[in-house]
Write a protein that holds these residues in place. Sequence first.
Motif, short mmCIF file in Angstrom:
data_model
loop_
_atom_site.label_atom_id
_atom_site.label_comp_id
_atom_site.label_asym_id
_atom_site.label_seq_id
_atom_site.Cartn_x
_atom_site.Cartn_y
_atom_site.Cartn_z
N LEU A 172 0.96 -1.15 0.01
CA LEU A 172 0.00 -0.15 0.03
C LEU A 172 0.84 1.24 -0.08
CD1 LEU A 172 -2.52 -1.20 2.68
CD2 LEU A 172 -2.91 -1.25 0.25
N THR A 173 0.41 2.04 -0.89
CA THR A 173 1.32 3.44 -0.88
C THR A 173 0.62 4.61 -0.97
OG1 THR A 173 1.36 3.60 -3.25
CG2 THR A 173 3.20 2.26 -2.36
N VAL A 174 1.10 5.78 -0.09
CA VAL A 174 0.61 6.96 -0.22
C VAL A 174 1.13 8.02 -0.77
CG1 VAL A 174 -0.61 8.84 1.17
CG2 VAL A 174 -1.05 6.19 1.70
N GLN A 175 0.86 8.87 -1.54
CA GLN A 175 1.83 9.96 -2.24
C GLN A 175 1.41 11.30 -1.56
OE1 GLN A 175 3.42 9.57 -5.57
NE2 GLN A 175 4.62 11.26 -4.93
N MET A 176 2.59 11.31 -0.53
CA MET A 176 2.25 12.65 0.23
C MET A 176 2.84 13.93 -0.21
SD MET A 176 1.09 11.23 3.16
CE MET A 176 1.41 12.51 4.13
N GLY A 177 3.72 13.78 -1.11
CA GLY A 177 4.17 15.07 -1.78
C GLY A 177 4.81 14.81 -3.29
N PRO A 178 5.24 15.60 -4.14
CA PRO A 178 5.81 15.45 -5.31
C PRO A 178 6.94 14.19 -5.36
CG PRO A 178 5.59 17.83 -4.94
CD PRO A 178 5.32 17.16 -3.65
N ASN A 179 7.64 14.52 -4.21
CA ASN A 179 8.79 13.60 -3.88
C ASN A 179 8.85 12.80 -2.58
OD1 ASN A 179 10.29 14.12 -6.62
ND2 ASN A 179 10.35 16.09 -5.45
N GLN A 180 7.64 12.36 -2.14
CA GLN A 180 7.36 11.82 -0.81
C GLN A 180 6.31 10.62 -0.92
OE1 GLN A 180 6.40 14.51 2.04
NE2 GLN A 180 6.77 13.33 3.72
N VAL A 181 6.85 9.62 -0.75
CA VAL A 181 5.94 8.41 -0.92
C VAL A 181 6.12 7.40 0.53
CG1 VAL A 181 5.30 6.33 -2.04
CG2 VAL A 181 5.99 8.35 -3.29
N ILE A 182 5.16 7.27 1.05
CA ILE A 182 5.11 6.31 2.23
C ILE A 182 4.67 4.94 1.83
CG2 ILE A 182 4.48 5.78 4.37
CD1 ILE A 182 4.40 8.78 4.91
N ALA A 183 5.25 3.82 2.04
CA ALA A 183 4.91 2.57 1.67
C ALA A 183 4.64 1.78 2.62
CB ALA A 183 5.76 2.05 0.47
N ALA A 184 3.83 0.69 2.65
CA ALA A 184 3.67 -0.30 3.75
C ALA A 184 3.43 -1.71 2.83
CB ALA A 184 2.20 -0.16 4.37
N LEU A 185 4.36 -2.61 3.21
CA LEU A 185 4.71 -3.90 2.32
C LEU A 185 4.37 -4.93 3.35
CD1 LEU A 185 6.10 -5.15 -0.08
CD2 LEU A 185 8.30 -5.26 1.07
N SER A 186 3.39 -5.91 2.78
CA SER A 186 3.31 -7.16 3.35
C SER A 186 4.04 -8.39 2.81
CB SER A 186 1.67 -7.34 3.39
OG SER A 186 1.29 -8.78 3.78
N ALA A 187 4.70 -8.99 3.70
CA ALA A 187 5.64 -10.11 3.10
C ALA A 187 5.63 -11.19 4.15
CB ALA A 187 6.98 -9.71 2.70
N GLU A 188 5.57 -12.63 3.67
CA GLU A 188 5.91 -13.55 4.46
C GLU A 188 7.39 -14.30 4.32
OE1 GLU A 188 3.78 -18.20 5.06
OE2 GLU A 188 3.00 -16.57 3.32
N PHE A 189 7.82 -14.40 5.48
CA PHE A 189 9.32 -14.79 5.58
C PHE A 189 9.43 -16.07 5.73
CE2 PHE A 189 9.07 -10.46 6.66
CZ PHE A 189 10.16 -9.59 6.45
N CYS A 190 10.61 -16.51 5.47
CA CYS A 190 10.89 -18.09 5.40
C CYS A 190 10.79 -18.59 7.03
CB CYS A 190 12.25 -18.36 5.03
SG CYS A 190 12.60 -18.00 3.25
N ASP A 191 10.26 -19.64 7.42
CA ASP A 191 9.86 -20.10 8.58
C ASP A 191 11.18 -20.16 9.40
OD1 ASP A 191 7.32 -19.98 7.86
OD2 ASP A 191 7.19 -22.23 7.35
N GLU A 192 12.27 -20.63 8.85
CA GLU A 192 13.36 -20.74 9.72
C GLU A 192 14.05 -19.65 10.36
OE1 GLU A 192 14.53 -21.13 5.61
OE2 GLU A 192 12.89 -21.80 6.53
N LEU A 193 13.72 -18.29 9.85
CA LEU A 193 14.46 -17.21 10.24
C LEU A 193 14.23 -16.74 11.81
CD1 LEU A 193 13.77 -14.89 7.07
CD2 LEU A 193 15.86 -16.42 7.53
N ASN A 194 15.25 -16.33 12.38
CA ASN A 194 14.99 -15.89 13.58
C ASN A 194 14.75 -14.25 13.34
OD1 ASN A 194 17.57 -14.57 13.50
ND2 ASN A 194 18.53 -16.44 14.34
N THR A 195 14.47 -13.74 14.76
CA THR A 195 14.13 -12.06 14.70
C THR A 195 15.35 -11.49 13.98
OG1 THR A 195 12.97 -12.46 16.69
CG2 THR A 195 13.57 -10.26 16.25
#
Length: 245
Positions: A177-200
């Motif tokens: 999801l992205t929101v255009q806040m200004g001519p050169n300003q974008v805020i993005a929210a990315l949803s992703a599933e990580f590999c199960d074996e990864l730690n914090t």
Amino acid sequence: GYGRELYFWSFIVTLLVFALGAGVSLYEGVVHLRNPEAMTNPLINYLVLGVSFIFEGASWWVALKAFRATKGKQGYFDAFRASKDPGVFIVLFEDGAALLGLVVAALGITGALILDMPELDGIASIGISIVLAASSILLARETKALLIGEAAQPHVRESIMRIASNDTDILSVNGVLTVQMGPNQVIAALSAEFCDELNTTQIENCIGRIEAAIIDAHLDVTMLFVKPQTAEMWQRRIAVLKAKD
């Protein structure tokens, strides 16, 4: 932010300027239609129109060159709709509307002189008010869309998802999801599933790599949020958001 304030004041000033101009032109047109008077010195009118056309034309040409430099291969209307910087296209449309208004005024004056119909001067004023009103509606619509927030251009969203999916620690990219806040300003929210074996720590390192790669590819992405979640959870969240719209 500054970009959002720019959109806000562009929206307000655009409405005020065009609304005032349209109102005055409409009033003058009605007055001239109700009380038509022959022009006593049309040369002065032509002189004023000519000087105004030169100045407005010069400003319009500068704005047009700036707009052409940023539109790429897009058509003018498509580039106008896709633009996230209202500064250039507002100047371009304001000057374009002014030039069209000057042409309408010149036609009205000429027609009134040739046909000996001073009413045509009033009709021209009403025509100018229509031009200004139409321009204000179009500009206000685009500026308002930026003011209340709209998504970044599709290629930015697609690039963010592609960069994230290329990381070996990402199992799947659900969406962004992205929101255009200004001519050169974008805020993005990315949803992703990580590999199960990864730690914090490994997940944090993966997010850091993705963020660095995205910002390197898109300098206008000033803030990125990454949400670790499954595709099923993402779909449920999106369904809830759509239900609220």
